[in-house]
Design an enzyme around this catalytic site. Sequence first.
Site, PDB file in Angstrom:
ATOM      1  N   LYS A   1      15.644 -11.139 -43.632  1.00  9.36           N
ATOM      2  CA  LYS A   1      17.043 -12.237 -43.993  1.00  9.36           C
ATOM      3  C   LYS A   1      17.366 -12.507 -42.699  1.00  9.36           C
ATOM      4  O   LYS A   1      17.846 -13.629 -42.333  1.00  9.36           O
ATOM      5  CB  LYS A   1      18.020 -11.480 -44.719  1.00  9.36           C
ATOM      6  CG  LYS A   1      18.451 -10.123 -43.974  1.00  9.36           C
ATOM      7  CD  LYS A   1      19.542  -9.638 -44.991  1.00  9.36           C
ATOM      8  CE  LYS A   1      20.201  -8.445 -44.089  1.00  9.36           C
ATOM      9  NZ  LYS A   1      20.806  -7.446 -45.094  1.00  9.36           N
TER      10      LYS A   1
ATOM     11  N   ARG B   1      30.609  -0.212 -48.881  1.00  9.56           N
ATOM     12  CA  ARG B   1      30.034  -1.313 -49.349  1.00  9.56           C
ATOM     13  C   ARG B   1      29.425  -1.217 -50.764  1.00  9.56           C
ATOM     14  O   ARG B   1      30.273  -0.415 -51.781  1.00  9.56           O
ATOM     15  CB  ARG B   1      29.107  -1.999 -48.471  1.00  9.56           C
ATOM     16  CG  ARG B   1      28.971  -3.797 -48.620  1.00  9.56           C
ATOM     17  CD  ARG B   1      27.976  -4.435 -47.761  1.00  9.56           C
ATOM     18  NE  ARG B   1      26.527  -3.917 -47.951  1.00  9.56           N
ATOM     19  CZ  ARG B   1      25.721  -4.592 -47.278  1.00  9.56           C
ATOM     20  NH1 ARG B   1      25.967  -5.120 -46.161  1.00  9.56           N
ATOM     21  NH2 ARG B   1      24.374  -4.170 -47.518  1.00  9.56           N
TER      22      ARG B   1
HETATM   23  C1  LIG Z   1      20.657  -6.224 -44.238  1.00 11.41           C
HETATM   24  C2  LIG Z   1      20.197  -5.138 -44.911  1.00 11.41           C
HETATM   25  C3  LIG Z   1      19.184  -4.225 -44.361  1.00 11.41           C
HETATM   26  C4  LIG Z   1      18.592  -4.462 -42.791  1.00 11.41           C
HETATM   27  O1  LIG Z   1      19.715  -4.233 -41.818  1.00 11.41           O
HETATM   28  P1  LIG Z   1      19.295  -4.271 -40.210  1.00 11.41           P
HETATM   29  O2  LIG Z   1      20.646  -3.829 -39.618  1.00 11.41           O
HETATM   30  O3  LIG Z   1      18.897  -5.781 -40.105  1.00 11.41           O
HETATM   31  O4  LIG Z   1      17.919  -3.382 -39.981  1.00 11.41           O
HETATM   32  C5  LIG Z   1      18.783  -3.209 -44.889  1.00 11.41           C
HETATM   33  N1  LIG Z   1      19.346  -2.738 -46.082  1.00 11.41           N
HETATM   34  C6  LIG Z   1      20.366  -3.422 -46.599  1.00 11.41           C
HETATM   35  C7  LIG Z   1      20.810  -3.059 -48.110  1.00 11.41           C
HETATM   36  C8  LIG Z   1      20.750  -4.536 -45.959  1.00 11.41           C
HETATM   37  O5  LIG Z   1      21.650  -5.448 -46.554  1.00 11.41           O
END
Ligand SMILES: *Cc1c(COP(=O)(O)O)cnc(C)c1O
Length: 361
Positions: free
Chosen positions: A36, A134
């Site tokens: 993402k 969250r």
């Molecule tokens: C965005 C996200 C990740 C990845 O996070 P990074 O800090 O970019 O590694 C992993 N798990 C969830 C649930 C996320 O929303």
Amino acid sequence: MYPKLTIDIQKLKSNLDGVARITKDQGGCSLMIVTKGLCADPVMTEMVTRHPAVDFLADSRIKNIASYADSARKAGKQTLLLRLPMACEIEEVVKYADISFNSEPETLRLLDAEAAKQEATHKVVLMIDLGDLREGIFFENEQDIYDTAELILSLKNLELYGIAVNLTCYGAIIPKNDNLSQLGEWAEKIEKKFNIKLQMVSGGNSSSIYLIGKGELPEKINNLRLGEAFLLGNDTAYGSKLPGTTDDALILEAQIIELKEKPSLPIGEVGVDAFGQKPYYEDRGIIQRAIIGIGQQDTDIGSMEPLDGQVDILGASSDHMILDVSKCGKAYKVGDIVAFKVGYGGMLKTATSPYVEKAYR
Ligand SMILES: *Cc1c(COP(=O)(O)O)cnc(C)c1O
């Protein structure tokens, strides 16, 4: 064309090699790459799909997953939706995501009904909240965790694939051996109570990877989900650089459209700026001000670092970004290109903006 985000695929590949060495070879975990941060850029996801160390490709947006689900599956990788599904996207979730993160009984029932319709089995990872506040069932609500696991096991078209936690993104809570150990304990309790084996115990995102180097990732954790660590080489718990990675695989460039000597303090009564903020300006006397053709609509100016260390970012409105180039050794002129490294916010916004051209190296 500018502004332009140049994605160095070779550098991203060595970043992936670097985080795979830590996560898989050293940490004994499976590797989930999160797409993402670069809006599932197709050239980046193709490299990730082909990389032999990657087990899962994940994103928070089902639209992004839909763009690569076919090729990922053909390459033997599973796709996973990281954000809890919305009721309005259940059909796409079952279609494009092999696995999704969940915490709500209503959503689980919708997923089960849709999976029955598509004659599929949808895999579910139950989210547990260990205090970041969250998503996930709060860890103190033991009965709720058992009841939801039992519901998943009772629904015929769902498979309870594992459990997971997310930390740092909202509450900024740092993963440690003690809070992550609770996830391991929950995995053992669920396995014992229902006499099952959980395939995945996912211990977090790029803020958990530092624990491997310290030998402190709990034994039971067998997966990490990495976006920023892979894209920017960051351990996001303490901000250190991960060995074997670089932070300049992504370079943002913009073009100078005006370069003039002006005062550093605006003249007249001060109201609010384009975003309703009362600005603060430092008096630097008369300075060389360069305007580049990019703005808040395309990037996060707090998340950019000029490659020319003598360039100073003063601020930006929606479409104009203002730089102080007074102290630069290089004599900039109109039409010159100024280049920046980006942080997470800068990367996310530039990758999302349709006004930012993408190029590959
Ligand atoms: C965005 C996200 C990740 C990845 O996070 P990074 O800090 O970019 O590694 C992993 N798990 C969830 C649930 C996320 O929303």
